[in-house]
Design a protein around this motif. Sequence first.
Motif, PDB file in Angstrom:
ATOM      1  N   TYR A 140     -54.533  38.247  88.502  1.00  0.00           N
ATOM      2  CA  TYR A 140     -54.337  37.077  89.099  1.00  0.00           C
ATOM      3  C   TYR A 140     -52.942  37.043  89.826  1.00  0.00           C
ATOM      4  N   ALA A 141     -52.801  37.325  91.176  1.00  0.00           N
ATOM      5  CA  ALA A 141     -51.624  37.677  91.798  1.00  0.00           C
ATOM      6  C   ALA A 141     -51.103  36.658  92.897  1.00  0.00           C
ATOM      7  N   THR A 142     -51.783  35.629  92.982  1.00  0.00           N
ATOM      8  CA  THR A 142     -51.369  34.667  93.806  1.00  0.00           C
ATOM      9  C   THR A 142     -51.214  33.305  93.086  1.00  0.00           C
ATOM     10  N   GLY A 143     -49.921  32.500  93.408  1.00  0.00           N
ATOM     11  CA  GLY A 143     -49.572  31.362  92.559  1.00  0.00           C
ATOM     12  C   GLY A 143     -48.930  32.079  91.377  1.00  0.00           C
ATOM     13  N   ALA A 144     -49.164  31.468  89.956  1.00  0.00           N
ATOM     14  CA  ALA A 144     -48.796  32.301  88.924  1.00  0.00           C
ATOM     15  C   ALA A 144     -49.278  33.527  88.486  1.00  0.00           C
ATOM     16  N   LEU A 145     -48.550  34.603  88.586  1.00  0.00           N
ATOM     17  CA  LEU A 145     -48.900  35.989  88.353  1.00  0.00           C
ATOM     18  C   LEU A 145     -49.663  35.896  86.966  1.00  0.00           C
ATOM     19  N   ALA A 146     -50.802  36.422  86.645  1.00  0.00           N
ATOM     20  CA  ALA A 146     -51.205  36.544  85.289  1.00  0.00           C
ATOM     21  C   ALA A 146     -52.240  37.960  85.299  1.00  0.00           C
ATOM     22  N   VAL A 147     -52.048  38.431  84.394  1.00  0.00           N
ATOM     23  CA  VAL A 147     -52.663  39.749  83.952  1.00  0.00           C
ATOM     24  C   VAL A 147     -53.436  39.569  82.559  1.00  0.00           C
ATOM     25  N   ARG A 148     -54.886  40.264  82.599  1.00  0.00           N
ATOM     26  CA  ARG A 148     -55.680  40.235  81.600  1.00  0.00           C
ATOM     27  C   ARG A 148     -56.441  41.561  81.334  1.00  0.00           C
ATOM     28  N   VAL A 149     -56.802  42.008  80.183  1.00  0.00           N
ATOM     29  CA  VAL A 149     -57.526  43.218  80.078  1.00  0.00           C
ATOM     30  C   VAL A 149     -58.421  42.940  79.158  1.00  0.00           C
ATOM     31  N   TYR A 150     -59.933  43.251  79.272  1.00  0.00           N
ATOM     32  CA  TYR A 150     -60.856  43.415  78.455  1.00  0.00           C
ATOM     33  C   TYR A 150     -61.272  44.717  77.968  1.00  0.00           C
ATOM     34  N   ASN A 151     -60.910  45.036  76.718  1.00  0.00           N
ATOM     35  CA  ASN A 151     -61.533  46.457  75.971  1.00  0.00           C
ATOM     36  C   ASN A 151     -62.876  46.636  76.056  1.00  0.00           C
ATOM     37  N   LYS A 152     -63.595  45.219  75.931  1.00  0.00           N
ATOM     38  CA  LYS A 152     -64.954  45.453  75.913  1.00  0.00           C
ATOM     39  C   LYS A 152     -65.240  44.307  76.847  1.00  0.00           C
ATOM     40  N   PRO A 153     -66.470  43.858  77.303  1.00  0.00           N
ATOM     41  CA  PRO A 153     -66.959  42.785  78.105  1.00  0.00           C
ATOM     42  C   PRO A 153     -66.505  41.488  77.715  1.00  0.00           C
ATOM     43  N   ALA A 154     -66.321  41.189  76.506  1.00  0.00           N
ATOM     44  CA  ALA A 154     -65.995  39.847  75.798  1.00  0.00           C
ATOM     45  C   ALA A 154     -64.812  39.822  74.929  1.00  0.00           C
ATOM     46  N   ALA A 155     -63.993  41.042  74.898  1.00  0.00           N
ATOM     47  CA  ALA A 155     -63.029  41.115  73.945  1.00  0.00           C
ATOM     48  C   ALA A 155     -61.719  41.141  74.690  1.00  0.00           C
ATOM     49  N   ILE A 156     -60.588  40.321  74.364  1.00  0.00           N
ATOM     50  CA  ILE A 156     -59.438  40.231  75.264  1.00  0.00           C
ATOM     51  C   ILE A 156     -58.541  41.230  74.746  1.00  0.00           C
ATOM     52  N   ALA A 157     -58.000  42.240  75.100  1.00  0.00           N
ATOM     53  CA  ALA A 157     -57.113  43.106  74.585  1.00  0.00           C
ATOM     54  C   ALA A 157     -55.806  42.471  74.983  1.00  0.00           C
ATOM     55  N   TYR A 158     -55.363  42.197  75.890  1.00  0.00           N
ATOM     56  CA  TYR A 158     -54.106  41.287  76.066  1.00  0.00           C
ATOM     57  C   TYR A 158     -54.157  40.382  77.281  1.00  0.00           C
ATOM     58  N   SER A 159     -53.064  39.721  77.200  1.00  0.00           N
ATOM     59  CA  SER A 159     -53.110  38.663  78.580  1.00  0.00           C
ATOM     60  C   SER A 159     -51.725  38.224  78.587  1.00  0.00           C
ATOM     61  N   SER A 160     -51.065  37.848  79.592  1.00  0.00           N
ATOM     62  CA  SER A 160     -49.975  37.525  79.896  1.00  0.00           C
ATOM     63  C   SER A 160     -49.697  36.907  81.178  1.00  0.00           C
TER      64      SER A 160
END
Length: 230
Positions: A140-160
């Motif tokens: 999400y690079a517009t507004g507040a920058l945010a990053v998320r990775v899913y290792n699997k379709p429903a598993a959040i590996a990291y977010s910031s």
Amino acid sequence: MRPLILIPALLLPALMLIATASRAASFDCRKASVPSEKAICADRELSGLDDQLAASYKQALGAWQGRIAEYVRADQKAWLAETRRAGLEDDDEIDNAVCDGPLTPCLRDRYRARLAAFASPAYRHSGIYLRSDGSKLLIYATGALAVRVYNKPAAIAYSSREETGGAAWASSDRMRVQLDDDSGKCTLDITLNGTEAVVSKNPGCALKGVEGRFKRDLKDVLANYELDIY
């Protein structure tokens, strides 16, 4: 000679208003059918914002010589579909999600935010990126920058996200993400070129499965995901 038709002076303002309204928006106001469309046609400022957005959208389609035009079209289609639902009374849950308050001021704010998104150099990086093993990177690079990775379709590996100091731009095409793991600080560098994101981590980072090359999915859009990143 064609006879001269005289229009009473009192009717001129009304006729000019009708003519302006019919062409003030990016759609035909004579066919406006939902509250949001009617509000746009009835409000001069909103009509102007709608015209500006049409021009900004056209420019966004040409970003990187049109390499992400498919994403821009899908993203704008999703935004327009949500905006069109604003003010509808048959679904209070959707209505409140789009506009919580008077319709016209809400739409003005919504259009200004969309214009700001298109104007941001970071817009071209926003989107969904896929790795060959099915892992998914959301930026999400517009507004507040945010990053998320899913290792699997429903598993959040990291977010910031930016508000917590976890994500920041190192340059126009490179971001740095700070995370905490069991071994301490973990730094991720993400380099982007419009159609690909390359993620690397510092040697001491114990997180697994977060690095590698992610290819942009031009058909998927961020509107399909919740921005509940902490």
